[in-house]
Design a protein around this motif. Sequence first.
Motif, PDB file in Angstrom:
ATOM      1  N   GLY A   1       0.823  -1.208   0.000  1.00  0.00           N
ATOM      2  CA  GLY A   1       0.000   0.000   0.000  1.00  0.00           C
ATOM      3  C   GLY A   1       0.856   1.257   0.000  1.00  0.00           C
ATOM      4  N   ILE A   2       0.269   2.347  -0.442  1.00  0.00           N
ATOM      5  CA  ILE A   2       0.981   3.622  -0.475  1.00  0.00           C
ATOM      6  C   ILE A   2       1.035   4.189   0.939  1.00  0.00           C
ATOM      7  N   ARG A   3       2.236   4.372   1.444  1.00  0.00           N
ATOM      8  CA  ARG A   3       2.394   4.901   2.793  1.00  0.00           C
ATOM      9  C   ARG A   3       1.909   6.350   2.849  1.00  0.00           C
ATOM     10  N   LYS A   4       1.390   6.722   3.980  1.00  0.00           N
ATOM     11  CA  LYS A   4       0.822   8.055   4.136  1.00  0.00           C
ATOM     12  C   LYS A   4       1.843   9.137   3.800  1.00  0.00           C
ATOM     13  N   LYS A   5       3.092   8.916   4.184  1.00  0.00           N
ATOM     14  CA  LYS A   5       4.126   9.914   3.930  1.00  0.00           C
ATOM     15  C   LYS A   5       4.478  10.022   2.442  1.00  0.00           C
ATOM     16  N   ASN A   6       4.053   9.032   1.654  1.00  0.00           N
ATOM     17  CA  ASN A   6       4.323   9.063   0.208  1.00  0.00           C
ATOM     18  C   ASN A   6       3.121   9.489  -0.619  1.00  0.00           C
ATOM     19  N   GLU A   7       2.002   9.785   0.029  1.00  0.00           N
ATOM     20  CA  GLU A   7       0.790  10.127  -0.720  1.00  0.00           C
ATOM     21  C   GLU A   7       0.983  11.366  -1.583  1.00  0.00           C
ATOM     22  N   GLY A   8       1.704  12.367  -1.058  1.00  0.00           N
ATOM     23  CA  GLY A   8       1.935  13.600  -1.813  1.00  0.00           C
ATOM     24  C   GLY A   8       2.749  13.365  -3.066  1.00  0.00           C
ATOM     25  N   ILE A   9       3.860  12.624  -2.943  1.00  0.00           N
ATOM     26  CA  ILE A   9       4.708  12.370  -4.109  1.00  0.00           C
ATOM     27  C   ILE A   9       4.018  11.430  -5.093  1.00  0.00           C
ATOM     28  N   SER A  10       3.147  10.541  -4.576  1.00  0.00           N
ATOM     29  CA  SER A  10       2.357   9.669  -5.447  1.00  0.00           C
ATOM     30  C   SER A  10       1.424  10.497  -6.333  1.00  0.00           C
ATOM     31  N   LYS A  11       0.724  11.442  -5.710  1.00  0.00           N
ATOM     32  CA  LYS A  11      -0.165  12.314  -6.473  1.00  0.00           C
ATOM     33  C   LYS A  11       0.609  13.165  -7.459  1.00  0.00           C
TER      34      LYS A  11
END
Length: 520
Positions: free
Chosen positions: A422-432
């Motif tokens: 799963g996409i870690r919360k701390k990576n949600e910004g860079i994922s978007k």
Amino acid sequence: MMRKVLIVDGYNDEPGGLGVPPYIDVYPRYISGAIWSVDNDIKIKYVTIDQLRNTQLTNYNDYDLAIFSAGVVVPGKYIGGKPITGEELLLYAKILNKPFKVLVGPAAKWGIGQIGGKDAISPSVFKKAGFDVLVIGDPEIYFYEFFKDGESNASPYKIRENYDDVDKFAALGARIIKQHPNYGKNLIVELETYRGCSRWISGGCSFCVEPLRGKPIQRKVEGIVKEVKALYDNGARSFRLGRQADILVYGSERIGEDEWPIPNSNELGRLFYGIRSNAPNLHVLHIDNVNPGTISRYPKESMDALNIIIKYHTPGDVAAFGIESLDPKVIKINNLKVTFDEAIKSIEIVNSVGSSRGYNGLPELLPGINFILGLPGETKETYRYNKEFLEEIIKRKLMVRRVNVRKLLALENTKAYRIDHGIRKKNEGISKSFIHYIRDQFDPYMLSLVAPQGTILKDLWVEECDKGFCYARQVGSYPLMVVIKGDYSRLSYINEVKVLGVHSSRAIRGEVTSKNFEFL
């Protein structure tokens, strides 16, 4: 004796197999053929889930047997139809209380999911909800035994050992396509060449169900061609060889024995020639999955195989590359197929043989790229690797037809399900941010290369209209969306459109240049 059978096509989307309209996959065809092989007079009613949503469900309570085929395990965005949801399956199991109810397809075997990033609904939920049987094995075997020997003697677990029965059932069941709402228009038939993945030896990719099918088994050319002839005789004109993990290794003598079997262009040539000979006036012949690892390991043999495909196919074709991630750590943890350099090499090879423009206005054959976000081992560095990869494609002036970005849908039996994912919360910004880069910059640029301003595109079908604009596509693998002004009826045919420019990340703008709406 069961005389009235209802098949509800809830649509499937699997690593090897697509059944969302305008596609029709193998399940309803094989099942119908198996039933008709026992008794050709049994009445089979085929409906799609979209048709079912617009009718009174109680109208189907007088059927003896209700078969639901369903399962999205690689979720995407669809314009041709909306796959059945797990909640709908649970509801229909209760409302249709009179027929004997059977669930088949990925939903019965692996579970069902609609949204990436969330775990799938377990098959056990549907059994509890009111389905009498979940077919974990091959549905056509189950229903053949069901009608031949009775329900109590039919095994829902039996797996085919070869394609002898399938070849017979597929031809007998071909006429079911006449009941599809897209029949006679933009219907495209998914064809199966083999089952499983050659990488089953090493376990395959961590998230994929194909290696779980066990040692791959292949169909003979003669069986596939016989099915194509039956489909063609029943009105099919568009086909896709999409139901396999890697079309390049079809016919390889080492498939099932080696993780990386060498392509056999001679056998591939027999297959494509046979299809063309038995469907002489087909409109579309496309492919789907191609393993970039095959191309990078066997560049010459792969080029030979790709040239065979281009010789017999129709233009606008797409070789879908399951690259998933370019991060070395993620590649290792998830047993992926290619490194950064190998992936670039594979894209270069497909461009070298397939970038010339065909008669319908599009390049003959281009690669498509699949990314999966949220794989085990992912960090913010993963997104840097992936973005640099796309930037390298632009730098080298290569063409890619499309980029699919999916969030991991973890299925119970896969390795990825058992690892932290799963996409870690701390990576949600860079994922978007990564997704925005693809949709706002990479995709529009690629569209301008694939279909430059002034390009004439032929043979399109209107799929929906809204506020004075319509959305039309050609038939095929990952067809371009064209936005045109006007008010056309759904599934009307347009001979010719001139490209005006890029409309969005997924669509181009066009104007109709031919008023002849006759489709031959």
